[in-house]
Scaffold this active site. Sequence first.
Site, mmCIF file in Angstrom:
data_model
loop_
_atom_site.group_PDB
_atom_site.id
_atom_site.type_symbol
_atom_site.label_atom_id
_atom_site.label_comp_id
_atom_site.label_asym_id
_atom_site.label_seq_id
_atom_site.Cartn_x
_atom_site.Cartn_y
_atom_site.Cartn_z
ATOM 1 N N GLU A 58 0.834 -1.205 0.000
ATOM 2 C CA GLU A 58 0.000 0.000 0.000
ATOM 3 C C GLU A 58 0.867 1.253 0.000
ATOM 4 O O GLU A 58 0.591 2.230 -0.721
ATOM 5 C CB GLU A 58 -0.917 0.001 1.234
ATOM 6 N N CYS A 84 -1.919 -3.841 7.387
ATOM 7 C CA CYS A 84 -1.457 -4.004 8.766
ATOM 8 C C CYS A 84 -1.770 -2.745 9.569
ATOM 9 O O CYS A 84 -1.920 -1.648 9.023
ATOM 10 C CB CYS A 84 0.040 -4.305 8.802
ATOM 11 N N ALA A 163 15.213 -36.814 -5.748
ATOM 12 C CA ALA A 163 15.592 -37.177 -7.110
ATOM 13 C C ALA A 163 16.037 -38.630 -7.107
ATOM 14 O O ALA A 163 16.883 -39.028 -6.291
ATOM 15 C CB ALA A 163 16.703 -36.264 -7.624
ATOM 16 N N ARG A 191 14.530 -24.004 -3.826
ATOM 17 C CA ARG A 191 15.291 -23.549 -2.659
ATOM 18 C C ARG A 191 15.049 -22.072 -2.382
ATOM 19 O O ARG A 191 14.954 -21.649 -1.228
ATOM 20 C CB ARG A 191 16.786 -23.791 -2.883
#
Length: 363
Positions: A58, A84, A163, A191
């Site tokens: 915002e 917030c 994997a 990651r």
Amino acid sequence: MAGSWTEFDIACMERAIELAERGRAQVSPNPPVGCVLVREGKIIAEGWHDHLGDLHAEQAAIADAESRGTATEGCTAYVTLEPCNHFGRTPPCTQALLWAGVGEVIVAARDPNPTVRGEGIQVLLDAGIPVREGLLGEQACRQMQAFMHWCERRRPLVTLKAAVDANGVVDGDSPGRFTSEESLDAAHRLRRHCDAILVGVNTIVVDDPTLDIRRTAIGQSRQPLRIVLDQNLRTPKEAKILNDGGQTLLVHTQQQKTGIALPEGDDGADLAALLDHLGDIGIQELLVEGGPTVWAQFLDLGLVDRAIIIRSKAILGEGPSSGLEGNRLNDAGLAVLAKHDWGGDIATFWSRPDLAWPAQDWP
């Protein structure tokens, strides 16, 4: 309250969600949030939370309007998460909206964080600003999935990544990488989305990995916390993860000062207690990378929320099985959502039935 949404309303919130994506992996422990300001059927300013410590969405949209010389009085703000109303790294977004003279606020999703949880909306209503909520709420919550999960459970959302070769073997006679370049790129993008990466000590002893982000742009992201399940503190002092300047947490059951000592579980440290601890320190998304013993521990305890299993066409020869064959993941409460071809490898996406995949192209 909810409202009747026009096509233009939907288009504005879609744009806000699109903007929010620019901050993904750069704002944790905050969620990615986007905002657009609208007047007379036109978007006059845009903003998103770009990185931790930067302006919230915002505030960024209001700053964008100022930079354009555009007045904000009476405009409508479309924002993906409830503004917030507390001081953190930045002042409250409610106060920024009031200062800007915004005439209406449309919110996709309420903030479940105890520091907000409806207070932001109430402050705006008390100030006489109409607030409508629920526009594209499901899409916004999916985008903020890890944050929402953490707010509700105070634990990280757990993704298992494995994997295996064509026969389900993880470490056979043929050394070196065996997955495609596309799979490796995807693994590093994954990651980047996570706050922490967890492996067992055997992975450290055998492979000495760095467990960092390398094959994708890191931007304003931080390298993830590396976590090693090391019940008896066998991690070599010369291990890369202890000497490269990154953050590493050794998890053990020894009452020593190094790392974190946890109660013993059925097979090593109490993993439920570990997730509670990680939630307490603000870890919202945990990536469990291996190996087979660790995968089995998390699956047996029902602690995996979703999984990505990458099956290569390569054959590694004799070696340990992944333990992920047959109904192993189904028995852990996961279901197949999709399969993708990653450079000849087949990546299978698994998830809890009640947990939507973050996005079609995630990670």
